[in-house]
Design a protein around this motif. Structure first.
Motif, PDB file in Angstrom:
ATOM      1  N   UNK A  44       0.124   2.353  -1.553  1.00 39.72           N
ATOM      2  CA  UNK A  44      -0.974   2.317  -0.891  1.00 39.72           C
ATOM      3  C   UNK A  44      -0.712   3.033   0.324  1.00 39.72           C
ATOM      4  N   UNK A  45      -1.320   4.124   0.791  1.00 39.85           N
ATOM      5  CA  UNK A  45      -1.416   4.709   2.158  1.00 39.85           C
ATOM      6  C   UNK A  45      -2.347   3.953   3.223  1.00 39.85           C
ATOM      7  N   UNK A  46      -2.097   3.803   4.364  1.00 42.10           N
ATOM      8  CA  UNK A  46      -2.939   3.095   5.264  1.00 42.10           C
ATOM      9  C   UNK A  46      -2.751   4.076   6.589  1.00 42.10           C
ATOM     10  N   UNK A  60      -1.854  -7.940   1.715  1.00 48.06           N
ATOM     11  CA  UNK A  60      -2.324  -8.994   1.221  1.00 48.06           C
ATOM     12  C   UNK A  60      -2.557  -8.401  -0.275  1.00 48.06           C
ATOM     13  N   UNK A  61      -3.372  -7.057  -0.189  1.00 49.49           N
ATOM     14  CA  UNK A  61      -3.926  -6.513  -1.785  1.00 49.49           C
ATOM     15  C   UNK A  61      -2.569  -6.232  -2.311  1.00 49.49           C
ATOM     16  N   UNK A  62      -1.633  -5.540  -1.580  1.00 49.10           N
ATOM     17  CA  UNK A  62      -0.335  -4.873  -2.592  1.00 49.10           C
ATOM     18  C   UNK A  62       0.338  -6.080  -3.123  1.00 49.10           C
ATOM     19  N   UNK A  63       0.497  -7.203  -2.412  1.00 55.38           N
ATOM     20  CA  UNK A  63       1.152  -8.291  -3.076  1.00 55.38           C
ATOM     21  C   UNK A  63       0.388  -8.892  -4.201  1.00 55.38           C
ATOM     22  N   UNK A  64      -0.703  -8.997  -4.103  1.00 53.24           N
ATOM     23  CA  UNK A  64      -1.493  -9.495  -5.203  1.00 53.24           C
ATOM     24  C   UNK A  64      -1.564  -8.494  -6.317  1.00 53.24           C
ATOM     25  N   UNK A  65      -1.756  -7.235  -6.182  1.00 51.75           N
ATOM     26  CA  UNK A  65      -1.713  -6.149  -7.101  1.00 51.75           C
ATOM     27  C   UNK A  65      -0.333  -6.297  -7.967  1.00 51.75           C
ATOM     28  N   UNK A  66       0.787  -6.372  -7.114  1.00 52.64           N
ATOM     29  CA  UNK A  66       1.966  -6.402  -7.780  1.00 52.64           C
ATOM     30  C   UNK A  66       2.050  -7.614  -8.856  1.00 52.64           C
ATOM     31  N   UNK A  74       3.842  -0.927  -2.793  1.00 48.27           N
ATOM     32  CA  UNK A  74       4.369  -0.869  -1.350  1.00 48.27           C
ATOM     33  C   UNK A  74       3.244   0.010  -0.625  1.00 48.27           C
ATOM     34  N   UNK A  75       3.208  -0.769   0.562  1.00 48.12           N
ATOM     35  CA  UNK A  75       2.434   0.040   1.678  1.00 48.12           C
ATOM     36  C   UNK A  75       3.085   0.987   2.769  1.00 48.12           C
ATOM     37  N   UNK A  76       2.506   2.000   2.764  1.00 49.21           N
ATOM     38  CA  UNK A  76       2.920   3.205   3.660  1.00 49.21           C
ATOM     39  C   UNK A  76       2.001   3.309   4.760  1.00 49.21           C
ATOM     40  N   UNK A  97      -2.427   7.658 -10.608  1.00 49.57           N
ATOM     41  CA  UNK A  97      -2.649   6.352 -10.327  1.00 49.57           C
ATOM     42  C   UNK A  97      -1.559   5.627  -9.333  1.00 49.57           C
ATOM     43  N   UNK A  98      -0.555   6.393  -8.995  1.00 48.49           N
ATOM     44  CA  UNK A  98       0.669   5.845  -8.336  1.00 48.49           C
ATOM     45  C   UNK A  98       0.361   6.130  -6.765  1.00 48.49           C
ATOM     46  N   UNK A  99      -0.652   6.719  -6.435  1.00 51.45           N
ATOM     47  CA  UNK A  99      -0.793   6.663  -5.212  1.00 51.45           C
ATOM     48  C   UNK A  99      -2.472   6.413  -4.686  1.00 51.45           C
ATOM     49  N   UNK A 100      -2.541   5.307  -3.886  1.00 48.26           N
ATOM     50  CA  UNK A 100      -3.788   4.818  -3.770  1.00 48.26           C
ATOM     51  C   UNK A 100      -3.984   5.078  -2.149  1.00 48.26           C
ATOM     52  N   UNK A 101      -5.358   4.759  -1.814  1.00 52.33           N
ATOM     53  CA  UNK A 101      -5.568   4.936  -0.264  1.00 52.33           C
ATOM     54  C   UNK A 101      -6.518   3.889   0.024  1.00 52.33           C
ATOM     55  N   UNK A 102      -5.999   2.778   1.076  1.00 54.61           N
ATOM     56  CA  UNK A 102      -6.972   1.905   1.743  1.00 54.61           C
ATOM     57  C   UNK A 102      -7.937   2.474   2.722  1.00 54.61           C
ATOM     58  N   UNK A 103      -9.112   2.835   2.121  1.00 52.85           N
ATOM     59  CA  UNK A 103      -9.960   3.549   2.993  1.00 52.85           C
ATOM     60  C   UNK A 103     -10.849   2.774   3.932  1.00 52.85           C
TER      61      UNK A 103
END
Length: 334
Positions: A44-46, A60-66, A74-76, A97-103
């Motif tokens: 997840x890119x931030x 928080x979201x990354x841990x729950x999605x895991x 992972x958050x980058x 589906x392996x790269x997401x954005x926290x927009x």
């Protein structure tokens, strides 16, 4: 059939079978990959530095999605250009589906009207909304020395003394900064907008009496309200907030007034619908839990509808609203 034609017919049938496989092969391959998703870590890119509100929310979201997807998430952090760097990187990533954005609004709903000539992606065509994660309500707060207790009193004072009242913000092209401009337009008042370099500096200016008012998030506004250091006037959201249920909305005085911030998950355009659906379902399950609602509340955020269609509509409506505001207020990118 004559035996002379049988070898030829056999070759034709073999060739036809091979041709058919070339037509269906890629589709079957994509389908197989989709069914196998996820089989590797997701990132997840931030668009903001580590330690900030967006970063904490992403983790928080990354841990729950895991836990939900059974793969590392992972958050980058890719800070830069008000979040548009991360959005650009996501738009150029593989749609697997392996790269997401926290927009957030700056890179998605504000960019088209404020920096279209400075970004190399189109938020509408290059990115795919998946789910709203949370909203950050904005609170209209005043220094006690100003002597107003609600929006009506503020407007009355501003009209009696044009240009005397000043507003802090943490940047003109932020949710708080644009809330100030919206208030000026809808209330038809002349107040001085003073953008600070960041929310911390703006809050210090308000507490110290350097400025009179500010739109700010709950995480910093509410503690200062409870301590008696600031006066709450209203909440800028369209509806009342669970974080301060007794506080009136600005729209009760100025109809159609709406200002808040949000974060949501997006993916590169072309990401398979099945993958988007799985991520959306996982997010919906996550944000519905009381534990996550409580954790978000401590960050000054509220969970929202996780439906993809609602997120798409929100982006569409907010983009149009900001375009109209920027045009009518004649706001220029410095």
């Amino acid at each position: 059939m004559s035996s002379i034609y049988r070898p030829w017919l056999k070759r034709v049938l073999i060739a036809a079978s091979i041709f058919a496989l070339t037509l269906t092969g890629p589709a079957n391959s994509v389908s197989a990959q989709t069914m196998d998703w996820p089989n590797q870590p997701i990132k997840i890119l931030v668009g903001f530095p580590a330690g900030g509100a967006s970063d904490v929310m992403a983790r928080i979201i990354a841990d729950e999605l895991r836990k939900e997807l059974k793969q590392p998430v992972v958050v980058e952090n890719k800070p830069g250009a008000a979040g548009t760097l991360a959005a650009s990187m996501t738009a150029r990533s593989k749609s697997d589906g392996y790269t997401l954005l926290l927009a957030s609004p700056t890179a998605i709903t504000l960019a088209p009207s404020t920096m279209s000539d400075k970004i190399n992606y189109n938020p509408v065509t290059d990115l795919l909304p998946i789910s709203m994660v949370a909203k950050y309500p904005l609170f209209l707060i005043a220094n006690p020395k100003l002597g107003v207790k609600n929006v009506s009193e503020l407007i009355e004072m501003a009209k009696k003394e044009p240009g005397k009242i000043n507003f802090a913000s943490f940047g003109i092209f932020t949710s708080g900064g644009l809330a100030v401009e919206q208030l000026k337009l809808k209330a038809k008042i002349n107040v001085l907008h003073v953008p600070f370099n960041g929310s911390s500096a703006a809050m210090q200016g308000l507490l110290g009496g350097e400025v009179d008012l500010m739109f700010d998030t709950a995480v910093t506004a509410l503690p200062n309200i409870e301590a008696g250091k600031l006066v709450p006037l209203a909440i800028a959201s369209k509806k009342k907030s669970s974080l301060a249920p007794k506080m009136p909305t600005v729209s009760e005085t100025l109809p159609d007034f709406q200002a808040d911030s949000w974060v949501g998950l997006m993916a590169p355009a072309g990401t398979p619908a099945e993958v988007v659906s799985r991520i959306q379902s996982a997010v919906a399950k996550i944000v519905a839990t009381d534990v996550i609602k409580q954790r978000f509340s401590k960050l000054g955020a509220e969970t929202e509808s996780a439906e993809t269609s609602d997120f798409v509509q929100h982006i569409k409506d907010e983009t149009a609203r900001y375009e109209k505001l920027v045009h009518e207020a004649n706001i220029k990118l410095q």
